[in-house]
Scaffold this motif. Structure first.
Motif, PDB file in Angstrom:
ATOM      1  N   GLN A 635       0.836  -1.101  -0.046  1.00  0.00           N
ATOM      2  CA  GLN A 635      -0.124  -0.028  -0.066  1.00  0.00           C
ATOM      3  C   GLN A 635       0.856   1.312   0.026  1.00  0.00           C
ATOM      4  O   GLN A 635       0.551   2.134  -0.540  1.00  0.00           O
ATOM      5  N   ARG A 636       1.938   1.368   0.792  1.00  0.00           N
ATOM      6  CA  ARG A 636       2.785   2.517   0.858  1.00  0.00           C
ATOM      7  C   ARG A 636       3.507   2.689  -0.502  1.00  0.00           C
ATOM      8  O   ARG A 636       3.532   3.965  -0.837  1.00  0.00           O
ATOM      9  N   ALA A 637       3.811   1.652  -1.332  1.00  0.00           N
ATOM     10  CA  ALA A 637       4.395   1.869  -2.584  1.00  0.00           C
ATOM     11  C   ALA A 637       3.256   2.565  -3.673  1.00  0.00           C
ATOM     12  O   ALA A 637       3.491   3.524  -4.464  1.00  0.00           O
ATOM     13  N   TRP A 638       1.980   1.997  -3.581  1.00  0.00           N
ATOM     14  CA  TRP A 638       0.958   2.685  -4.260  1.00  0.00           C
ATOM     15  C   TRP A 638       0.932   4.069  -3.779  1.00  0.00           C
ATOM     16  O   TRP A 638       0.724   5.017  -4.740  1.00  0.00           O
ATOM     17  N   PHE A 639       0.828   4.517  -2.515  1.00  0.00           N
ATOM     18  CA  PHE A 639       0.761   6.056  -2.122  1.00  0.00           C
ATOM     19  C   PHE A 639       1.747   6.599  -2.966  1.00  0.00           C
ATOM     20  O   PHE A 639       1.672   7.955  -3.317  1.00  0.00           O
ATOM     21  N   ALA A 640       2.782   6.132  -2.501  1.00  0.00           N
ATOM     22  CA  ALA A 640       4.208   6.920  -3.259  1.00  0.00           C
ATOM     23  C   ALA A 640       4.049   7.235  -4.618  1.00  0.00           C
ATOM     24  O   ALA A 640       4.554   8.468  -5.066  1.00  0.00           O
ATOM     25  N   LEU A 641       3.701   6.297  -5.292  1.00  0.00           N
ATOM     26  CA  LEU A 641       3.537   6.453  -6.784  1.00  0.00           C
ATOM     27  C   LEU A 641       2.621   7.411  -7.063  1.00  0.00           C
ATOM     28  O   LEU A 641       2.570   7.958  -8.151  1.00  0.00           O
ATOM     29  N   GLY A 642       1.277   7.442  -6.260  1.00  0.00           N
ATOM     30  CA  GLY A 642       0.380   8.596  -6.430  1.00  0.00           C
ATOM     31  C   GLY A 642       0.899   9.820  -6.361  1.00  0.00           C
ATOM     32  O   GLY A 642       0.601  10.912  -7.046  1.00  0.00           O
ATOM     33  N   CYS A 643       1.779   9.701  -5.312  1.00  0.00           N
ATOM     34  CA  CYS A 643       2.402  11.174  -5.003  1.00  0.00           C
ATOM     35  C   CYS A 643       3.311  11.740  -6.261  1.00  0.00           C
ATOM     36  O   CYS A 643       3.367  12.889  -6.488  1.00  0.00           O
ATOM     37  N   VAL A 644       3.907  10.779  -6.734  1.00  0.00           N
ATOM     38  CA  VAL A 644       4.961  11.085  -7.746  1.00  0.00           C
ATOM     39  C   VAL A 644       4.138  11.567  -8.926  1.00  0.00           C
ATOM     40  O   VAL A 644       4.405  12.628  -9.714  1.00  0.00           O
ATOM     41  N   ARG A 645       3.211  10.924  -9.264  1.00  0.00           N
ATOM     42  CA  ARG A 645       2.018  11.114 -10.493  1.00  0.00           C
ATOM     43  C   ARG A 645       1.513  12.607 -10.098  1.00  0.00           C
ATOM     44  O   ARG A 645       1.159  13.208 -11.174  1.00  0.00           O
ATOM     45  N   ARG A 649       1.637  15.773 -12.724  1.00  0.00           N
ATOM     46  CA  ARG A 649       0.688  16.184 -13.151  1.00  0.00           C
ATOM     47  C   ARG A 649      -0.119  15.050 -14.108  1.00  0.00           C
ATOM     48  O   ARG A 649      -0.969  15.288 -15.218  1.00  0.00           O
ATOM     49  N   ASP A 650       0.150  13.910 -13.674  1.00  0.00           N
ATOM     50  CA  ASP A 650      -0.502  12.638 -14.494  1.00  0.00           C
ATOM     51  C   ASP A 650      -1.748  12.307 -13.693  1.00  0.00           C
ATOM     52  O   ASP A 650      -1.672  11.632 -12.742  1.00  0.00           O
ATOM     53  N   TRP A 651      -3.093  13.252 -13.566  1.00  0.00           N
ATOM     54  CA  TRP A 651      -3.953  13.086 -12.913  1.00  0.00           C
ATOM     55  C   TRP A 651      -4.706  11.563 -12.848  1.00  0.00           C
ATOM     56  O   TRP A 651      -4.975  11.049 -12.034  1.00  0.00           O
ATOM     57  N   ARG A 652      -4.549  10.881 -14.165  1.00  0.00           N
ATOM     58  CA  ARG A 652      -5.320   9.757 -14.471  1.00  0.00           C
ATOM     59  C   ARG A 652      -4.511   8.629 -13.926  1.00  0.00           C
ATOM     60  O   ARG A 652      -4.923   7.775 -13.174  1.00  0.00           O
ATOM     61  N   GLY A 653      -3.181   8.624 -13.942  1.00  0.00           N
ATOM     62  CA  GLY A 653      -2.269   7.849 -13.121  1.00  0.00           C
ATOM     63  C   GLY A 653      -2.273   7.886 -11.806  1.00  0.00           C
ATOM     64  O   GLY A 653      -2.160   6.896 -10.813  1.00  0.00           O
ATOM     65  N   ALA A 677      -7.914  14.960  -4.345  1.00  0.00           N
ATOM     66  CA  ALA A 677      -7.114  15.762  -5.167  1.00  0.00           C
ATOM     67  C   ALA A 677      -6.923  15.637  -6.774  1.00  0.00           C
ATOM     68  O   ALA A 677      -7.168  16.475  -7.549  1.00  0.00           O
ATOM     69  N   ALA A 678      -6.577  14.531  -6.939  1.00  0.00           N
ATOM     70  CA  ALA A 678      -6.289  13.880  -8.276  1.00  0.00           C
ATOM     71  C   ALA A 678      -7.948  13.905  -9.101  1.00  0.00           C
ATOM     72  O   ALA A 678      -7.523  14.243 -10.253  1.00  0.00           O
ATOM     73  N   LEU A 679      -8.846  13.605  -8.436  1.00  0.00           N
ATOM     74  CA  LEU A 679     -10.109  13.620  -9.160  1.00  0.00           C
ATOM     75  C   LEU A 679     -10.459  14.999  -9.538  1.00  0.00           C
ATOM     76  O   LEU A 679     -11.011  15.282 -10.706  1.00  0.00           O
ATOM     77  N   LEU A 680     -10.421  15.974  -8.602  1.00  0.00           N
ATOM     78  CA  LEU A 680     -10.615  17.331  -8.888  1.00  0.00           C
ATOM     79  C   LEU A 680      -9.818  17.824 -10.292  1.00  0.00           C
ATOM     80  O   LEU A 680     -10.620  18.870 -10.789  1.00  0.00           O
TER      81      LEU A 680
END
Length: 957
Positions: A635-645, A649-653, A677-680
């Motif tokens: 889970q923490r890796a997915w969270f970190a990947l989301g922060c990177v994206r 500005r890769d909102w879909r990713g 934040a990404a959905l918005l």
């Protein structure tokens, strides 16, 4: 095929039908020396192990299984499968006896498992054992290199994972899951491949064991649920573990409750206070005035240390009324629990005790808002200990759970660490053979078989439990292996400042990675670097310091900058990553990835963290993506990947990453907030197919894809706010997003604004109130109240909802907003409009007067100076002057509108008295006051003319 005839001098008189009984009684030697087992294990000569296949002993065993099932026992293949399965289970049980529970094996597994020709070749045996330990490495995660009797575990692993034995056999699949979970626990960290295999078997077994109509007994179902709860707890799925424990509780009929009872906890306490206690009762235990009669002889159990504190009592001294069952007035307690004496509760069934211990172990969060805290977990272990347990291993596990909890409390930390030390000594003593036969320790115990000293006296044979009792619930308890428990003790010593003691433990266990981390924790990264490099690289100074297992006591100054060792240690990927963390060198992470055969997910996570810190965002994205292909459950890796994206500005990713994060860990508030934040920021025409958000309960309408993104973001923020109620930023975002929806979720807006005031009023004052949203809310309430009489035909629930919103807003403004107002004209005007809506004209006029004073007291408007804020005209003197003119005229209009109304509040309400008899005088005074202050600067202006006109209208007729 060579090697099918037993040739080790062991004569067995046991029939295949005797194997289950021997296994149940703990007679593992008899099972492994039976003719069927020796048919599996024995070969013609020592060379056959190395020559039968290039993979050595493990491949030889696999080929033996296939040969036996296909040829030798083809007539009774099903019976042969069952016999081989029992042999595998026997090997696993013997391994657990020798490494987890004790008592020590009275026979040498090397002489039973390996061919006779190898018995006098200790070097060959050690080489094979080293290869077996290396073969347990999965996804770059290595097993403990000094695992004692590893040949037993490998035999069980090979047999119970063989497709021909597991195929279409629920029992065999259950045993396969067990051995794989123990394999997982032997590794340094979770291996994704094993995790996938374990959960695949769990899914299969669930359909076979848990249906309402099942061939399995209720006890077996409970055992499966407890095993699955232990697996979920180990992998971090605490919520799933609690669901399994709740299911198991229903099946056993256990009744328990965590409640408060009056009692004293300290020796000098005068007043009785409510103390946390677990009241529990097994289904088949009858409650009476007397405690259930104990057995004639108490079952043996491990020794427990007394607290011996100068303040705390050994146990809670409950009040006499509580002990008599008279103080329990909580109507929510079941009648069977309400009459229990909290200090003298009946003994629990073994499975019920395991449920309570599993509940305590499944709680890993310590924050009060996340459910049970450590303070609340202690009563569960105390209930098992003080209530007594009929099983040795359950009592041992209860002592372990209690020592873990007490290690974080000042008054009990000493007993916590000493009890853990006593348990470690007990396990070592109980799993270390006395070696009285004179056999070489090289082939009997890889962790050292010398007689060990113990903190408490060794238990006599009559005071100890038989192996059958110790192993009865070993899979449900998930008791750690002895080296894991010793490492936990070393970690506890580090937390208490006992660095030297911890290092001695790590050195004896040859856990060099943990020793390096221990030095790094005390900011001795030079020592940590030396330890790691010693394992990975050769020395250029001397042959003496070139041994990777040389002790840390040898103060040899060496950089270990030679070539890499060949072969590298089995835990080389982990060591390279630790060295990379110390030296901040990404090349070491790449080397760890390569050494593991591109399977060590941590190497890519470390690379991703490094690239994120250095702002190489594309490389970080690639690294985290690679790690998640190996371990998609991190889970923490997915969270970190989301922060990177988000940074890219890769909102879909980012939506995809944070969606996976919250699917794995539903209680991560930051992940929910970032998902919103990404959905918005998603493009309006881009659909969301993987966010996993249910908007069915959002109470808002979706008008197109863009609005749907906002709705999903709103739902995500609601979840984040519920999980992290102290984050004002999340509440602020929730308030802002809710205000953009149509129709707005009014109740949620009020809740968010109220929570913001609670969190930020002491810092920001009235600025924490969103005036525009509050004005919109009030306008909605006023409009709803001003509907035609035809609106009375609406549904009663809708009317109740409308009236509820009216009261919520009134309470918010009167109790929360009004005390904060200091210099906001708009907020006082908002309060005034609310009072008009509530038909309280006197209060409304008072609020308007306060709004006027705020406007009038702003500096610089009369002279055209110091008007720099936007509210004061934004640096435009004439605009500031006109705003004061407008406020004065509005006040005069309010006087005219409300002054002649009848008072409706206070002692004079309904008496016919007017709100303001002298409203004309007050209106004229307000206008004249403005004109008097501004005469020198603004006489003759348009604003001046407007004031003169309004003043004329206020003059008496």
């Amino acid at each position: 095929m060579p090697g099918l005839t037993p040739d080790n001098g062991v004569q067995s008189t046991y029939q295949p039908s005797d194997l289950p009984n021997h296994l149940k009684n703990g007679d593992f030697y008899d099972v492994l020396t039976s003719s069927r087992a020796q048919l599996l294990l024995e070969v013609g000569d020592a060379g056959d192990i190395l020559q039968s296949s290039q993979d050595g002993w493990t491949e030889f065993i696999r080929r033996q299984i296939e040969y036996i099932l296909n040829t030798v026992l083809s007539e009774g293949s099903q019976a042969a499968k069952q016999e081989l399965r029992l042999i595998g289970v026997d090997a696993l049980q013997a391994f657990l006896q020798s490494n987890v529970t004790g008592p020590p094996l009275q026979w040498n597994p090397v002489r039973v498992v390996f061919p006779k020709a190898l018995h006098e070749k200790p070097e060959s045996v050690r080489r094979i054992q080293t290869e077996l330990v290396g073969g347990l490495t999965v996804d770059g995660e290595a097993a403990y290199k000094l695992t004692p009797h590893v040949e037993l575990f490998c035999l069980a692993k090979i047999v119970l994972n063989h497709p021909m034995i597991v195929d279409n056999d629920d029992r065999a699949r259950w045993e396969k899951m067990r051995v794989n979970f123990w394999h997982q626990r032997m590794l340094s960290a979770i291996a994704p491949s094993l995790q996938q295999a374990i959960y695949s078997d769990l899914q299969y077994l669930e359909t076979a064991i848990l249906p309402q109509v099942s061939s399995y007994t209720a006890t077996e179902q409970v055992e499966f649920l407890l095993e699955r709860a232990a697996i979920n707890t180990y992998h971090g799925f605490d919520r799933k573990a609690r669901e399994d424990l709740d299911h198991a509780t229903k099946l056993t009929g256990l009744e328990y409750v965590l409640t408060g009872m009056l009692g004293k906890r300290t020796k000098f306490q005068e007043n009785e206070l409510s103390q946390l206690v677990v009241l529990a009762r097994s289904c088949n235990v009858e409650v009476s005035d007397e405690r259930i009669s104990p057995p004639v002889t108490d079952p043996p159990k491990p020794q427990t240390l007394v607290l011996n504190d100068d303040t705390l009592l050994e146990s809670i001294a409950f009040s006499k009324a509580s002990s008599d069952g008279q103080a329990t007035q909580d109507e929510s307690l079941p009648p069977s629990l309400a009459t229990l004496d909290p200090a003298n509760q009946p003994i629990l069934e073994p499975l019920d005790s395991i449920i309570l211990l599993s509940l305590a172990s499944s709680i890993t969060n310590t924050s009060p808002q996340h459910g049970l805290t450590r303070e609340e977990t202690l009563p569960y272990a105390t209930r098992v200990l003080e209530g007594g347990s009929s099983n040795w291993q359950i009592y041992t596990q209860a002592l372990l759970v209690r020592s873990r909890i007490e290690g974080y409390r000042t008054r009990t930390v000493e007993r916590g660490v000493l009890q853990l030390q006593a348990l470690v000594d007990q396990i070592i003593a109980e799993t270390t053979p006395e070696n009285a036969s004179g056999e070489s320790s090289d082939t009997s115990d890889g962790a050292g078989s010398a007689m060990s000293t113990t903190f408490l006296p060794r238990a006599k044979t009559s005071e100890s439990a038989p192996v059958s009792e110790r192993l009865k619930y070993i899979y449900q308890l998930a008791t750690p292996a002895r080296w894991t428990l010793e490492a936990e003790l070393a970690s506890r010593w580090v937390s208490l400042g006992g660095l030297r003691t911890a290092l001695e433990i790590y050195e004896r266990l040859e856990m060099w990675a943990e020793a390096a981390l221990c030095w790094a924790a005390v900011e001795r990264e030079d020592k940590a670097r030396e330890i790691i490099r010693r394992q990975l690289y050769c020395s250029k100074l001397s042959a003496k310091s070139d041994s990777p297992d040389s002790t840390m006591a040898e103060e040899v100054v060496d950089e270990y900058i030679g070539e890499e060792r060949d072969p590298l240690p089995t835990d080389a990927p982990r060591l390279f990553c630790i060295l990379g963390d110390i030296e901040k060198n990404p090349d070491l992470y790449e080397r760890a990835w390569a050494v593991s055969g591109n399977r060590y997910a941590r190497a890519q996570r470390s690379l991703g963290k490094y690239y994120l810190a250095t702002k190489h965002l594309h490389q970080a994205d690639e690294a985290y993506s690679k790690s998640l292909k190996i371990n998609p459950q991190n889970q923490r890796a997915w969270f970190a990947l989301g922060c990177v994206r988000l940074e890219l500005r890769d909102w879909r990713g980012a939506v995809d990453a944070f969606s996976r994060s919250v699917q794995i860990e539903e209680e991560d508030a930051e992940a929910w907030s970032n998902l919103a934040a990404a959905l918005l920021r998603l493009p309006p025409d881009e659909p969301t197919t993987s966010s996993g958000i249910d908007i069915g309960d959002a109470d808002v309408h979706s008008e197109g894809p863009s609005h749907n993104h906002t709705t999903e973001a709103f739902v995500a923020l609601k979840r984040a706010a519920a999980l992290k109620r102290d984050s004002y930023r999340i509440w602020q975002n929730l308030l802002n997003v809710a205000g953009t929806l149509s129709p707005p979720p009014y109740a949620d807006i009020i809740t968010a604004q109220e929570r913001l005031i609670e969190l930020r009023s002491s810092v920001e004052g009235e600025s924490c109130v969103d005036v525009e949203i509050m004005e919109g809310l009030l306008a909605h309430v006023i409009a709803s109240a001003g509907d035609d009489e035809e609106s009375a035909t609406s549904v009663a629930d809708q009317r109740l909802e409308k009236y509820g919103l009216d009261h919520m807003l009134t309470d918010l403004i009167q109790k929360r907003v009004v005390p904060l107002i200091t210099h906001s004209c708009r907020l006082w005007q908002l309060v005034a409009r609310l009072y008009i809506h509530l038909k309280r004209p006197s209060s409304a006029l008072d609020a308007y007067e306060k709004a006027w004073r705020v406007t009038q007291n702003k500096p610089g408007w009369e002279s055209g100076l110091n008007s720099t804020s936007e509210a004061d005209g934004g640096g435009n003197p004439e605009k500031a002057w006109n705003s004061v003119v407008d406020a004065a005229i509005d006040l005069a209009d309010v006087y005219e509108s409300l002054g002649e109304r009848e008072r409706t509040e206070g002692l004079v309400g309904g008496s016919g008295e007017l709100v303001c008899k002298q409203w004309r005088f007050k209106g004229r005074s307000a206008i004249r006051g403005v004109m008097g202050k501004a005469r020198d600067r603004w006489e003759g202006s348009d604003g001046w003319s407007r004031l003169e006109g309004r003043l004329a209208l206020l003059s008496p007729a």
